[in-house]
Design an enzyme around this catalytic site. Structure first.
Site, PDB file in Angstrom:
ATOM      1  N   LYS A   1      -4.749  -7.110   6.027  1.00 20.05           N
ATOM      2  CA  LYS A   1      -5.969  -6.694   5.748  1.00 20.05           C
ATOM      3  C   LYS A   1      -6.662  -7.244   4.380  1.00 20.05           C
ATOM      4  O   LYS A   1      -5.601  -7.667   3.640  1.00 20.05           O
ATOM      5  CB  LYS A   1      -6.411  -5.204   5.761  1.00 20.05           C
ATOM      6  CG  LYS A   1      -6.334  -4.750   7.205  1.00 20.05           C
ATOM      7  CD  LYS A   1      -6.867  -3.491   7.455  1.00 20.05           C
ATOM      8  CE  LYS A   1      -7.082  -3.253   9.119  1.00 20.05           C
ATOM      9  NZ  LYS A   1      -7.418  -1.828   9.350  1.00 20.05           N
TER      10      LYS A   1
ATOM     11  N   ARG B   1       0.444   0.335  12.454  1.00 21.32           N
ATOM     12  CA  ARG B   1      -0.319  -0.631  13.441  1.00 21.32           C
ATOM     13  C   ARG B   1      -0.056  -1.753  12.529  1.00 21.32           C
ATOM     14  O   ARG B   1      -0.607  -2.153  11.686  1.00 21.32           O
ATOM     15  CB  ARG B   1      -1.545  -0.274  13.640  1.00 21.32           C
ATOM     16  CG  ARG B   1      -2.322  -1.129  14.478  1.00 21.32           C
ATOM     17  CD  ARG B   1      -3.853  -0.628  14.610  1.00 21.32           C
ATOM     18  NE  ARG B   1      -4.652  -1.668  15.746  1.00 21.32           N
ATOM     19  CZ  ARG B   1      -5.173  -2.857  15.049  1.00 21.32           C
ATOM     20  NH1 ARG B   1      -4.959  -3.460  13.905  1.00 21.32           N
ATOM     21  NH2 ARG B   1      -5.990  -3.679  16.192  1.00 21.32           N
TER      22      ARG B   1
HETATM   23  N1  HH2 Z   1      -7.802  -2.087  12.373  1.00 18.77           N
HETATM   24  C1  HH2 Z   1      -8.372  -3.068  13.194  1.00 18.77           C
HETATM   25  C2  HH2 Z   1      -8.546  -2.804  14.666  1.00 18.77           C
HETATM   26  N2  HH2 Z   1      -8.461  -1.659  15.221  1.00 18.77           N
HETATM   27  N3  HH2 Z   1      -7.429   0.691  14.900  1.00 18.77           N
HETATM   28  C3  HH2 Z   1      -6.801   1.598  14.363  1.00 18.77           C
HETATM   29  N4  HH2 Z   1      -6.798   2.683  14.660  1.00 18.77           N
HETATM   30  N5  HH2 Z   1      -6.669   1.329  13.061  1.00 18.77           N
HETATM   31  C4  HH2 Z   1      -6.855   0.197  12.193  1.00 18.77           C
HETATM   32  O1  HH2 Z   1      -6.568   0.270  11.195  1.00 18.77           O
HETATM   33  C5  HH2 Z   1      -7.678  -0.867  12.947  1.00 18.77           C
HETATM   34  C6  HH2 Z   1      -7.588  -0.477  14.298  1.00 18.77           C
HETATM   35  C7  HH2 Z   1      -8.588  -4.304  12.688  1.00 18.77           C
HETATM   36  O2  HH2 Z   1      -7.501  -5.294  12.529  1.00 18.77           O
HETATM   37  P1  HH2 Z   1      -7.171  -6.204  13.829  1.00 18.77           P
HETATM   38  O3  HH2 Z   1      -7.133  -5.902  15.042  1.00 18.77           O
HETATM   39  O4  HH2 Z   1      -6.258  -7.324  13.374  1.00 18.77           O
HETATM   40  O5  HH2 Z   1      -8.534  -7.079  13.782  1.00 18.77           O
HETATM   41  P2  HH2 Z   1      -9.802  -7.348  14.652  1.00 18.77           P
HETATM   42  O6  HH2 Z   1     -10.654  -6.054  14.529  1.00 18.77           O
HETATM   43  O7  HH2 Z   1     -10.638  -8.487  14.016  1.00 18.77           O
HETATM   44  O8  HH2 Z   1      -9.483  -7.648  15.972  1.00 18.77           O
END
Ligand code: HH2
Length: 269
Positions: free
Chosen positions: A215, A251
């Site tokens: 992040k 995660r």
């Molecule tokens: N962060 C992201 C997406 N989903 N769900 C939970 N429960 N907690 C988190 O911190 C979280 C989440 C964002 O990360 P990422 O999936 O890598 O990116 P994107 O939202 O751009 O797909």
């Protein structure tokens, strides 16, 4: 030999999006997404979190049919190929329902069941665990000007309220997990305060999911301002701290390296 502290569960990230902040577009082809998920399982993932809608700051909304078309073939493919638990990362109850029918057993909702008026009722009807995550604002607006008087207390109060709303709607309390939502409507200082105060979130009485992997706050702390793909060291540092402060599930994008770091850290305790 002294017993080592148990490791948390590892949730590997499988994004089937065009625009996720660190891997958007890489796994849009379902076969590639399934192969990536299986690689994460081989590295030690206990759970795979499949998402078809990026929630990064400023991300565009994805229509329902498009989101279903992205995630369902991946869930179906993974369900046939692995015994790992599958989680659907979506704000849409229709997507959660279809994903659970296809074999997912966790609904990971970054809107904490607030996105749709149907969310609470669908959550109560589904046979799955539910992740309630805190965010301030929506992905479109959340990083514009996040403000809190006391970020830890406000996130904790929000999670308590969403637990109460879910239970009132008929979700079994034992099926709920909470997540402070690192990076969702939070400045660097807010994220750091939450990580330092994670014990208060753990005290809500539901297992804590912690997602700091790659992040932007890590890029802000990195002396060279590392881009998302170059944040493994900081992601591991954050995962270690999340675990030390009581997170039950991490995660992460990089399951193997994070798991190795925690296994070594566990041996020092
Ligand atoms: N962060 C992201 C997406 N989903 N769900 C939970 N429960 N907690 C988190 O911190 C979280 C989440 C964002 O990360 P990422 O999936 O890598 O990116 P994107 O939202 O751009 O797909």
């Amino acid at each position: 030999m002294q017993e080592r502290p148990a490791l948390p569960l590892f949730m590997g990230i499988v994004n089937t999006t065009t625009d996720s902040f660190s891997d958007g577009g890489r796994y849009l082809d379902p076969a590639r997404a399934v192969a990536h998920g299986l690689k994460l399982v081989a590295e030690g993932a206990d759970i795979l979190d499949i998402g078809g809608e990026s929630t990064r700051p400023g991300a565009k909304d994805v229509p329902l049919t498009e989101e279903l078309a992205r995630v369902l073939p991946v869930i179906e493919g993974l369900r046939k190929a692995t015994a790992a638990r599958l989680s659907i990362d979506t704000r849409k109850p229709e997507v959660a329902r279809a994903a659970v029918a296809a074999g997912a057993s966790i609904w990971n909702d970054v809107s904490a069941l607030q996105f749709s008026s149907e969310s609470l009722a669908v959550a109560a009807a589904l046979d799955c665990d539910i992740v309630l995550m805190h965010a301030q604002g929506t992905p479109q607006t959340m990083q514009k000007n996040p403000h809190y008087d006391d970020v830890v207390a406000e996130v904790a109060a929000f999670l308590d309220a969403r637990i109460a709303a879910a239970v009132a709607a008929g979700v079994e309390r034992s099926r709920l997990l909470v997540d402070p939502g690192i990076g969702f409507g939070k400045t660097l200082e807010h994220n750091l305060a939450i990580i330092r105060g994670l014990g208060t979130i753990v005290d809500r009485g539901a297992p804590v999911l912690f997602g700091a992997s790659r992040k932007s706050f890590i890029g802000k702390l990195d002396p060279g301002g590392a881009p998302a793909a170059k944040r493994l060291g900081g992601s591991i540092a954050a995962a270690l701290e999340g675990w030390r402060r009581g997170a039950a599930i991490l995660r992460v994008h990089d399951v193997g390296a994070t798991r190795q770091a925690l296994a070594v850290a566990a041996a020092f305790r």
